[in-house]
Design a protein around this motif. Structure first.
Motif, short mmCIF file in Angstrom:
data_model
loop_
_atom_site.label_atom_id
_atom_site.label_comp_id
_atom_site.label_asym_id
_atom_site.label_seq_id
_atom_site.Cartn_x
_atom_site.Cartn_y
_atom_site.Cartn_z
N LEU A 8 48.50 41.69 29.73
CA LEU A 8 47.34 41.80 30.60
C LEU A 8 46.19 41.20 29.80
O LEU A 8 45.77 41.77 28.80
CB LEU A 8 47.06 43.26 30.97
N ASP A 9 45.76 40.02 30.21
CA ASP A 9 44.70 39.37 29.43
C ASP A 9 43.61 38.79 30.32
O ASP A 9 43.78 38.68 31.53
CB ASP A 9 45.26 38.31 28.49
N ARG A 10 42.52 38.46 29.69
CA ARG A 10 41.35 37.90 30.37
C ARG A 10 40.97 36.62 29.63
O ARG A 10 40.88 36.60 28.41
CB ARG A 10 40.20 38.89 30.32
N LYS A 11 40.73 35.58 30.40
CA LYS A 11 40.29 34.30 29.82
C LYS A 11 38.95 33.95 30.45
O LYS A 11 38.80 33.96 31.67
CB LYS A 11 41.31 33.21 30.11
N THR B 5 39.43 34.60 34.37
CA THR B 5 40.76 34.81 34.92
C THR B 5 41.36 36.04 34.26
O THR B 5 41.54 36.07 33.05
CB THR B 5 41.67 33.59 34.65
N GLU B 6 41.64 37.05 35.07
CA GLU B 6 42.36 38.23 34.58
C GLU B 6 43.80 38.07 35.05
O GLU B 6 44.03 37.74 36.22
CB GLU B 6 41.73 39.51 35.12
N LYS B 7 44.75 38.30 34.14
CA LYS B 7 46.14 37.97 34.45
C LYS B 7 47.09 39.03 33.96
O LYS B 7 47.08 39.41 32.79
CB LYS B 7 46.49 36.63 33.80
N PHE B 8 47.95 39.49 34.89
CA PHE B 8 49.12 40.29 34.55
C PHE B 8 50.28 39.32 34.41
O PHE B 8 50.39 38.35 35.17
CB PHE B 8 49.52 41.22 35.72
N LYS C 138 43.61 37.17 38.95
CA LYS C 138 42.37 37.41 39.70
C LYS C 138 41.33 36.49 39.09
O LYS C 138 41.06 36.58 37.89
CB LYS C 138 41.97 38.88 39.59
N ILE C 139 40.75 35.60 39.89
CA ILE C 139 39.83 34.59 39.37
C ILE C 139 38.42 34.81 39.95
O ILE C 139 38.26 34.99 41.15
CB ILE C 139 40.31 33.16 39.71
#
Length: 195
Positions: free
Chosen positions: A113-116, A127-130, A156-157
């Motif tokens: 689970l990260d955020r770029k 961008t938050e990504k599972f 989720k962008i």
């Protein structure tokens, strides 16, 4: 001298350099519970049904709000949902967290689970990504591994701190060690509890 130029460029970036930050983050149990509660409410069920129906309408060439974009290729399938009325900013986050919980309920394991955060054409994109993988085991090397539907990413962008779209992408393993992936339409039915 290239090394020195790279080092100085990192310390004193020029006008054309772009900022990109990647970090891990977490979602609290309380946030997960609230998202699942909303998804099981009449309002949440209506929002999910609208997205599911709009996905199928889009495949038939009909656009409805919120617009759903269909992603299809031999090894990856998915969809993206534009942030439009009747979705609210709160709905956008609840759907992201809730779909993540639904994917876990299908037997997947969350890998990350990260955020770029990055600068793109004078905009700040977050961008938050599972990222999910099937429960792979090598217990019996004589049998092929069940990949379920394949690997799943859920994103989720936001652009300039405003919701932009949600994206779900399922990528299948083409390796001979794996069983054939289950059909994407079945994934959609299970994800949206339409079966």
């Amino acid at each position: 001298m290239k090394f020195i130029e790279d080092l100085l460029g990192g310390l004193f970036p020029g006008k054309n350099s772009k900022v990109a930050i990647r970090e891990n983050f977490s979602i609290s149990k309380e946030e997960e519970d609230k998202a699942l509660g909303w998804m099981n409410s009449s309002e949440g069920k209506a929002a999910l049904k609208r997205i599911y129906d709009n996905y199928h309408l889009k495949k038939a060439g009909v656009n409805k709000a919120p617009e759903v974009h269909v992603l299809q290729s031999p090894y990856a399938n998915g969809f993206a949902v534009s942030f439009q009325a009747p979705l609210s900013k709160a709905d956008f986050s609840r759907i992201f967290i809730g779909l993540g919980q639904e994917i876990l309920g299908m037997g997947y394991r969350r890998v990350s689970l990260d955020r770029k955060i990055e600068e793109v054409h004078d905009l700040v994109r977050v961008t938050e990504k599972f990222y999910f993988k099937p429960p792979l085991s090598a217990a019996d090397l004589d049998n092929k591994i069940d990949q379920l539907f394949g690997n799943i990413s859920l994103e989720k962008i936001y652009l300039n701190n405003k919701p932009n779209f949600l994206k779900v992408l399922v990528t299948v393993y083409a390796d001979r060690l794996y069983l054939k992936a289950a059909p994407f339409d079945r994934f959609m039915d299970q994800l949206f509890k339409a079966d």
